[in-house]
Each structure stands twice: as C-alpha cells, then as structure tokens.
Design a protein around this motif. Structure first.
Motif, mmCIF file in Angstrom:
data_model
loop_
_atom_site.group_PDB
_atom_site.id
_atom_site.type_symbol
_atom_site.label_atom_id
_atom_site.label_comp_id
_atom_site.label_asym_id
_atom_site.label_seq_id
_atom_site.Cartn_x
_atom_site.Cartn_y
_atom_site.Cartn_z
ATOM 1 N N TYR A 1 94.695 -55.444 10.615
ATOM 2 C CA TYR A 1 93.852 -54.663 11.499
ATOM 3 C C TYR A 1 92.685 -54.081 10.741
ATOM 4 O O TYR A 1 92.797 -53.694 9.581
ATOM 5 C CB TYR A 1 94.646 -53.509 12.113
ATOM 6 N N LEU A 2 91.576 -53.993 11.437
ATOM 7 C CA LEU A 2 90.446 -53.235 10.914
ATOM 8 C C LEU A 2 90.293 -52.031 11.831
ATOM 9 O O LEU A 2 90.080 -52.170 13.025
ATOM 10 C CB LEU A 2 89.167 -54.087 10.929
ATOM 11 N N LEU A 3 90.454 -50.871 11.246
ATOM 12 C CA LEU A 3 90.454 -49.648 12.047
ATOM 13 C C LEU A 3 89.138 -48.902 11.821
ATOM 14 O O LEU A 3 88.703 -48.732 10.691
ATOM 15 C CB LEU A 3 91.625 -48.761 11.612
ATOM 16 N N THR A 4 88.515 -48.495 12.892
ATOM 17 C CA THR A 4 87.289 -47.706 12.784
ATOM 18 C C THR A 4 87.538 -46.378 13.493
ATOM 19 O O THR A 4 88.026 -46.369 14.619
ATOM 20 C CB THR A 4 86.120 -48.419 13.471
ATOM 21 N N VAL A 5 87.224 -45.293 12.832
ATOM 22 C CA VAL A 5 87.437 -43.987 13.446
ATOM 23 C C VAL A 5 86.133 -43.218 13.435
ATOM 24 O O VAL A 5 85.463 -43.127 12.410
ATOM 25 C CB VAL A 5 88.537 -43.200 12.700
ATOM 26 N N GLN A 6 85.803 -42.711 14.597
ATOM 27 C CA GLN A 6 84.580 -41.910 14.693
ATOM 28 C C GLN A 6 84.964 -40.444 14.584
ATOM 29 O O GLN A 6 85.833 -39.965 15.319
ATOM 30 C CB GLN A 6 83.916 -42.179 16.026
ATOM 31 N N ILE A 7 84.323 -39.750 13.657
ATOM 32 C CA ILE A 7 84.693 -38.357 13.401
ATOM 33 C C ILE A 7 83.480 -37.468 13.608
ATOM 34 O O ILE A 7 82.350 -37.827 13.271
ATOM 35 C CB ILE A 7 85.254 -38.232 11.968
ATOM 36 N N ILE A 8 83.754 -36.307 14.195
ATOM 37 C CA ILE A 8 82.660 -35.396 14.518
ATOM 38 C C ILE A 8 82.273 -34.574 13.291
ATOM 39 O O ILE A 8 83.128 -34.126 12.533
ATOM 40 C CB ILE A 8 83.098 -34.455 15.659
ATOM 41 N N ASN A 9 80.984 -34.374 13.119
ATOM 42 C CA ASN A 9 80.489 -33.398 12.144
ATOM 43 C C ASN A 9 80.213 -32.122 12.911
ATOM 44 O O ASN A 9 79.130 -31.956 13.459
ATOM 45 C CB ASN A 9 79.152 -33.868 11.556
ATOM 46 N N THR B 1 69.532 -30.771 11.936
ATOM 47 C CA THR B 1 69.186 -31.431 10.682
ATOM 48 C C THR B 1 69.052 -32.914 10.975
ATOM 49 O O THR B 1 69.211 -33.358 12.099
ATOM 50 C CB THR B 1 70.296 -31.217 9.637
ATOM 51 N N ASN B 2 68.786 -33.666 9.937
ATOM 52 C CA ASN B 2 68.608 -35.099 10.139
ATOM 53 C C ASN B 2 69.929 -35.853 10.063
ATOM 54 O O ASN B 2 69.986 -37.047 10.294
ATOM 55 C CB ASN B 2 67.644 -35.664 9.103
ATOM 56 N N ARG B 3 70.978 -35.128 9.728
ATOM 57 C CA ARG B 3 72.255 -35.822 9.604
ATOM 58 C C ARG B 3 72.787 -36.160 10.993
ATOM 59 O O ARG B 3 72.511 -35.472 11.973
ATOM 60 C CB ARG B 3 73.249 -34.948 8.850
ATOM 61 N N THR B 4 73.581 -37.185 11.044
ATOM 62 C CA THR B 4 74.096 -37.598 12.343
ATOM 63 C C THR B 4 75.288 -36.734 12.740
ATOM 64 O O THR B 4 75.945 -36.144 11.896
ATOM 65 C CB THR B 4 74.548 -39.059 12.312
ATOM 66 N N ALA B 5 75.532 -36.711 14.036
ATOM 67 C CA ALA B 5 76.589 -35.843 14.549
ATOM 68 C C ALA B 5 77.966 -36.440 14.330
ATOM 69 O O ALA B 5 78.959 -35.734 14.339
ATOM 70 C CB ALA B 5 76.369 -35.588 16.027
#
Lengths: 397, 526
Positions: free
Chosen positions: A45-53, A63-67
């Motif tokens: 499996y290739l697991l992708t997890v989206q995490i909040i900043n 700021t310019n950083r992504t959320a």
C-alpha cells in the motif's frame, strides 16, 4: 476517623499519580489528519495522509505556508504504513477527524475489502468519513492539490460532495457503515462516487496556483463508480448516475430540462419519493418502481403560455418521461454493461420474498440480467415562480 | 470532712482571686463602696459615667446615676432620670398620705422615675449586665437595691436595601445589626400571635442575644427542640456573627456545601418561617439563619415569587444550568481537549489547536493558572480599599484579557472558559453555594486532567452521593428530589403558580400542612 482519612488520601494520591493519564494528549501534541489516500504500490500500500497546519488555518496573519501538509508512506499492510508515518510526522497523527478516504482508481479496481478492514477495526477511526475514488489518478496526487476558498482540500471535497448531492443528484455520498453493509450483504453491490483532477496535477501542488482567479488545477466530483463484489468495474455517466439516485431515493433536488418549442424549460425537482416493490411471476423477478416527484418551474426559455394548465400538464408528462428514461438507462447499464446489482434488487427480493430468494440466490448473477422493471412515475408541478409569462413572450407580442 | 473543708477553702480562694469576685456579691448599703466596686470592675473605663446627686425634699438622699456613655441615650437619661431626681422631686407634695408612709426608694419607684422600663436589682451580676447593655443604673445611699432603667439606644444603622441579595421587584428592606429591629421587621411581615420569639444570650464574654423565631403550631416541635438543644450546647466566649452559630450547630462539618441557609432579606426569612422553619437571629449581624435547609433553597430567590411563574421557572432552570457551568466548564474543557478530541467538530478542533500552538503549558496548568488568577482578583476585589478599585479592575482586565493571550501564556479559549465560569458562578442567588462551587471546581479539574470525562462523571456521582447523605436538622438535604416527593416538586426546581402551591414542604412542617386554599383565578362569566 483519622486513619480513614489517611487511607483515603493515600488511595486518592495513588489514583492520581499511578494512572499517568495514559490516553491524554494535548492539542499541540497531535497532528490532525483530515484525509487519507490509499493506493496500490509495489510493496503493498501507498498511504497518503493530509494533515492540518493549525497555525496557518486560524492565524490572523497569513503566511505563505500551506494550510495542509501531506505525508506519504508505504507498507505491506495498511497498518504498517500507518505506523511508518511516525518517522516523518513530527507529532502523533490523530485520525478521529478524518473526513474523507480516497482510493486510487487502481487500488479500487484491485479490491477495497482489505484496506477497509483496518479502517473499520481501528478504534481511533470514526465511521462518518466519506469514501471516494480518485478517478483516472492516484489518491496521492489528488490529496496534493491545493484548493481555493477552503484552505483544507478535504474540507472542500466533503462540502462540495454534500452540496452536489443535495442540489444536483448525480453524486452519492457513501460512509463507511453503508459501504460495509453493501459489501457484506447478498443482492447488493456497492457504489462510490468518483473525484478527479481537472488540469495539470503538478501545477495544482504549487501554492502560487491559488493566487490566480482561475486556478489551473481543480478537483471535481464526477459520476458514480460501480463495484462488483469489492472491485471497481466501471463508471456511470451523468444520466445513469441520476437514474441510480432516483432508484435509491437519494434525490433531494435537481433540475430536469424539458424541451419546449424552440428551446427548453428547466424544472426544479424539490422532492422525490421512490418506493420499490418486488414480485415474482413464474420465478421471474419483477420490480415495480413508484416515483412521486414534486417540482417547480424554474426557468422558461421558450415562447409558451405557462399560465395554461394544459402546459403544466404537458411539462409534468415530460418530466415523468425524462426521469423514466434516466432510470431505464441506469438499469440497463447495471444489467448489461456491468452486471452488478447496485440497485439492490436482490436485497429487495430478499426482504419481501425470503423464501424465493433462497432459490434465486445462487444464480442471482444470471437472474439479475432478466429482472424487469415497471415504472409508475407521477410528477406534480406546484409553482411557476415569481413571474408568470416569460419576458421573451411579451416581446414576441 | 477535712477534704470537704479543703475543697471549700480552695473554692473560696478561687473566688477571691478571680477578678469577677464582686459580680457575685449583693449590693451593699454603702453607696460609696458600691461606686468604688463598679469603678474597680470596669477598670475606671473612660466611658463609665457616674453622676452623684443629692436629692429628696431635704437634699439628704445621696443618689448615684450610672451609665455607659455611648450605649445609653443621654437625652433619655436627662429627661427621665436626672430631671425627676433633681427638679421634679422638689415639687412633689409629700404631705400626701401615701407618700408620707413610703420610703424614699418607693417614692422613686412609684412616683418619680418616669421611665417605661424599670427593674429592681439586688446583686452586682445583673447590675453589670444591665449597665453594659446600655441601661442606666440608680443606686441609693442606705439601700441594698437599685434600679435599672431601660435607656438602651446606641448608634444604629438604618434599615436599607440588602447588599448581598438584591432584587428588582420586591421589598427593599434588609436586616440590620440590631436584633430588635430585625424581630420588628419580621413582626411587620407576620402579624400573628403564633409568631414566637425566644431570646437567650450566648457567649461568656459577648453575651450575644440569639433569638429563635418560629410559628407556633406550624413548626415541627422536634426540629425546634433540636435547635434549642444545639444552641444550648454552645460553650464559647464569643459570638460575633451568625456564622459562628452556623458552624457550631450544623449537622456535618466536612462538606463544602452549606447546610444552613442565611439571608439578609426579611421577606425570604418570613417565607421560611411561614413554611415551618426556624429562624435564628443573632444580635450584631444582618444575616439571619434559617433551618432546616434544603439544597433547592440555594437556587431560589425571593424574586421568583414576585415574577410570573413561567418566568420564574425559566430563571430557576437557568440557575441550575449555571450551577453546572460554574462547576464543570474548566474541567470539561480540559477533558475534551486532552482526552476526547474526537468529540469536537473538526473546525472547532482546528481553531482550538491553532490557539494552543504557541502556549507552553498543558491544558490543566493553563486552566489552574487562569482560575487561580481569577480567584485572586475576585478576592482582591472584595477586600481592597475603595480607592484602589479602578486599579484592580484595569489590571484584572489586562491579566485575564487580551494581554495574557497575546503574550502566549494562555489560549484565548481558556479566557472564554474562565469568563463563563466566573459569570455563571455569580448567577447563584446565595453566596454560600457560589463559594462551594469555587472550591469544588479544582478537584473536578484534577479529575478531568487524570481521567477525562470518565473522571468528571465519577466526580459528579460522588458529589451526588455526598449530597444525598447530607442532612440538615434531620431533614434530607436533597429532598424533595431524594427522597422524591411529587407533591413538593411544585416549588423546588420549578415553581407552580401560587394558587397551586397549597401545602408546606412535607419534611419541614408536619403540622398544619395547608397554607393556601385560594381558588384558581377565573375570569368573571357574564
């Protein structure tokens, strides 16, 4: 008395000191995951997890950083991949707030039962997240696309899912419990709605893409993906998707276009009630679909007198015809193209005629193709909007 | 025999040694000796005023008028003691038979002293009691008895609005420090001969008058007897406030919850008496006690009965909600943010997490920090001199407000939590219970930080068990909820319309249960 107090005090001290607060975790020690992507890879499996900043979401000074940040890991089992995340993520990844689980199309085609086991077994997971399929792409790619308006792309996907289901009909939100139920019962096949990247996926990862009024890459919801057992076998087109939702009584509101003279008229469907009845004649299954539709005239773009009751009656008849054709196309696609009982005819027969179902069950795959459907559709148009005649008609006179 | 004699001797010596020796003595015939005695006893205190007068038609009678300056009403002493003795007595026609045969003492007693309260005294003990209560003492040469004339009139506070329990609608009179004023205020509300008042002094040094006020025939005699006995057992030097009495007679000391109700409002106390409770008025304090006490009483304000019943029901429910808010908000916040993040809506979780990003402490420490700061501010607000009030409020607003958040010490959600807690605790109509909440909040916070919501629930169960085990003068503290008495629910959490509340609370009054038989209001039918 004093001995009692001492004993109680000792006990209480132990209680407070020995628990070590084992399940406590401060808010700034956890990484809140909002989306999970599952793809097939060589290893497993290739697991992708989206995490909040969180700092980027709620701060007053942007700021310019992504959320959101995405982390990727792979493993032989999904659980292994989840645990391997810890080598990348700075904090404990917290999965209770996952809103959406995306399967890559390849992964969906090769079967989704195994990853679902982990998702439903793990105690941290809630069951109210949406399950979708990344059409023509990897889940990994999809979760990397930045979205305007909502800084968290999974939030955007979820809310547009609910909006389109309520107002446009060819999508269907599926949560874990519904999916598990459909996969585990006879005479029922699963569906998951598709979602795809429109535009160049590489551009969509760049936060500069958000600085444009028209983002080069967007995420869009598409039609319904049909499953056979636990494998994705194909996609419905828009009409078939709508027909499917009419069948499963999922339409809250949609638009039906009916032709009139030189142009067409948009009817807003505001309420539908579908009831299905199964009957068996000579052991041939037969379904009666009864649909009641309430609608309003929303958009008259042709020269027609809508104050005339006859016109309204004509509209109603055309709406009925339109809906019937969509439902028919859904049935024929599922019977002939995919041979997958996503409409749940088998389950319906099981419920209403359990005895006969026992006989049909074993060769339902063949039997399903022969199911005949009778349609009784009754449309009622209630209102014609704030104006009566169209402006166009006034001009014509 | 020897032993008994020795014992007697020791006793005698003790009596001689003790400074109270002369208080037990009889008044002697020698006026000068008596005056010396009094002066010695009071240490020649500067407020002791002794006026010696030569009186009688032939100016041979030596009289001493003794009073304490400040306690006695000087105008009254002048008019009803000095005037008759020095001036009026000369005008008296002594030729009359009755007077000729009478002694000077009797002339004074029956004809001259124009005062409404007059008592004969023979011993020094009552003399001092009267003198120190503000009465004027008259001693006569060659008489072993004297008079005490009622002249008590010390500086007294006016009856004005109670500060601790204010209402918008309702009487604006409050109890004062003087016991007589307070009993009069109650008499003004309940004009019935069955309102009985028993007064006894308590405290060896202060000799504070403590009055039991009750409705004879309505009050439960067993409870009344219990109150009398508990009061009798008090053996102390001083009673300075009704809180002293409260601590001595309450059922259970080891509880944060008050088991004796107090009020500054005559209408509240009168309502309690009418329900069959016993009021305890202590001289020198405007807070009158009311026993037996139920938990629900602390949620009731007298204004509940002056507003429409539906509005009162809503307001009372609001008080119960704020009770739990004041008790549990900080602990719930701690529990949810450290144990049960899955319970929060995602967007709320994200914004809470964003606020917690920069803060250095765990939620518990943060909460303790803010709650303690608030408690300090509250205490300072009460205790500070008026003049520095604005300084405290400015600093308080800064500490508890934006500055602490901007400095990154606490999260802004915590500020909201503390504010909700603080405001909710002020909703309680009685200050007693609000203090209990202040104390209980902290154990709940610890429980939340160690066990999460599980700990809070355990804490609540323990608290409810404890509440149910409490009693106030034999009456279950949680009644009418535990044990449940359906009839009494009309005036506990809810308030029924007045014409529906027909009976007194069943545990409080066993006799004369009906208190109201007004028919429901009906529009006149024509």
């Amino acid at each position: 008395m004093i001995a009692y107090v001492y004993r109680l005090a000792t006990l209480l001290t132990c209680l407070f000191l020995l628990t070590s607060c084992w399940s406590s975790k401060e808010l700034n020690e956890i990484a809140i995951a909002t989306a999970i992507g599952i793809d097939k890879s060589d290893e497993g499996y290739l697991l992708t997890v989206q995490i909040i900043n969180p700092g980027e979401i709620a701060s007053d000074s942007p700021t310019n950083r992504t959320a959101t940040t995405t982390y990727r890991s792979s493993g032989e089992t999904l659980f292994e991949a989840f645990r391997r995340l810890t080598v990348q993520a700075p904090r404990k990844v917290y999965f209770s707030h996952v809103q959406i689980v995306v399967f890559g199309e390849e992964a969906a085609k090769s079967g989704i039962v195994q990853p679902l086991d982990f998702l439903s077994r793990d105690h941290e997971m809630r069951t109210d997240f949406l399950l979708v399929i990344a059409k023509d792409t990897l889940a990994d790619q999809l979760l990397n696309i930045l979205t305007p308006m909502d800084k968290i792309s999974s939030n955007k996907i979820v809310s547009s899912f609910y909006m389109s289901e309520q107002n446009w009909a060819p999508t269907h939100t599926v949560k874990l419990d519904e999916l598990m139920y459909k996969l585990s019962t006879d005479g029922n096949e699963a569906v998951l709605t598709g979602i795809f990247i429109k535009g160049n996926p590489e551009l969509g990862k760049d936060s500069r893409s958000l600085e444009k009024t028209e983002p080069p890459t967007t995420v869009q919801i598409n039609h319904i993906g049909v499953f056979k057992n636990d494998k994705l076998v194909g996609w419905f087109n828009e009409d078939e998707s709508k027909g499917f939702n009419y069948f499963t009584d999922n339409v809250t509101s949609t638009i039906v276009n009916v032709p009139c003279s030189n142009s067409s008229t948009g009817i807003e469907v505001i309420r539908t009630i579908t009831s299905l009845k199964a009957s068996l004649e000579n052991n041939t299954p037969h379904i009666d679909a009864n649909v009641r539709v309430d609608g309003n005239v929303g958009d008259v773009e042709c020269d027609i007198d809508i104050t005339n009751p006859q016109t309204i009656r004509k509209f109603e008849a055309m709406v009925e015809k339109d809906i019937q054709s969509k439902m028919e196309s859904a049935v024929s696609a599922s019977q002939d193209k995919f041979n997958s009982d996503i409409l749940g005819f088998g389950a319906l027969i099981h419920r209403e005629h359990p005895d006969q179902w026992r006989m049909l069950k074993n060769h339902w795959n063949e039997e399903f193709k022969n199911v005949e459907v009778d349609y009784t559709i009754h449309a009622t148009i209630q209102r014609t909007g704030n104006i009566t005649d169209s402006v166009q008609r006034k001009d014509g006179e | 025999m020897k032993r008994i004699r020795r014992l007697k001797e020791t006793k005698k010596r003790n009596e001689k040694d003790s400074s109270t020796e002369s208080t037990f003595k009889d008044i002697s015939l020698d006026l000068q000796k008596n005056i010396e005695n009094i002066k010695k006893m009071l240490g020649e205190s500067s407020d002791l005023t002794i006026r010696e007068i030569r009186s009688g038609t032939d100016e041979t009678m030596l009289i001493a008028v003794i009073f304490i300056d400040g306690l006695a009403d000087k105008v009254m002493v002048q008019e009803s003691v000095i005037d008759p003795l020095m001036l009026d007595i000369r005008k008296t026609d002594i030729s009359m038979n009755v007077i000729q045969n009478a002694s000077f003492y009797e002339i004074l007693k029956h004809f001259s002293l124009a005062a409404c309260e007059l008592k004969e005294i023979h011993r020094f003990q009552p003399l001092y009691e009267h003198l120190l209560s503000g009465d004027t003492i008259i001693l006569i040469q060659d008489e072993s008895k004297g008079f005490a004339i009622g002249s008590r009139n010390w500086k007294d506070r006016d009856v004005n609005e109670p500060t601790s329990q204010t209402v918008i609608r309702g009487p604006k009179d409050g109890f004062t420090e003087t016991i007589r004023t307070n009993t009069a205020l109650l008499r003004r509300k309940i004009k019935d001969p069955s309102l009985w008042i028993e007064t006894n002094p308590i405290g060896h040094k202060t000799k504070t008058d403590v009055a039991l006020v009750y409705l004879k025939g309505v009050v439960d005699e067993n409870i009344l007897q219990e109150v009398r006995e508990r009061l009798k057992k008090i053996d102390t030097d001083s009673i300075l406030e009704s809180a002293y009495i409260e601590e001595y007679i309450q059922d259970n000391t080891y509880t944060p919850f008050p088991t004796i109700f107090n009020s500054e409002r005559p209408d509240t106390i009168a309502a309690g008496i009418l329900e069959g409770r016993v009021a305890i008025i202590v001289d020198g304090t405007p807070f009158v006690l009311l026993v037996p006490t139920l938990f629900v009483q602390f949620f009731q304000s007298s204004e509940d009965y002056y507003q429409r019943f539906d509005i009162s029901v809503m307001v009372r429910l609001l008080r119960y909600i704020s009770f739990f808010l004041a008790l549990l908000t900080p602990s719930a916040y701690i529990a949810v943010t450290t144990f049960h993040q899955e319970m929060l809506p995602t967007s709320l979780l994200v914004s809470l997490a964003a606020q917690r990003e920069g803060t250095p402490f765990p939620a518990l420490i943060e909460a303790l920090l803010m709650e303690l700061t608030f408690e300090v501010l509250r205490e300072a607000g009460i205790r500070m001199p008026r003049a520095v009030g604005s300084a405290i409020s400015i600093v308080g607003a800064l500490v508890l407000g934006q500055a602490a958040v901007e400095a990154g010490i606490v999260s802004s959600a915590m500020v909201i939590v503390v504010s909700i807690t603080a405001i909710s605790s002020f909703v309680m109509p009685s200050f007693n219970l609000a203090i209990s909440l202040r104390v209980l909040r902290f154990p709940f916070m610890l429980l939340a930080a160690t066990f999460g919501l599980f700990g809070i629930i355990t804490g609540i169960i323990a608290m409810v068990l404890h509440l149910c085990s409490l009693r106030s003068f034999g009456v279950p503290y949680m009644s009418p909820m535990a044990p449940i008495i359906p009839k009494d629910q009309k005036d506990s959490i809810l308030r029924a319309p007045l014409w529906k509340i027909r009976t007194r609370p069943s545990f409080i009054s066993k006799n004369d249960k009906t208190r109201n038989a007004t028919p429901p209001p009906k529009p006149e039918s024509n």
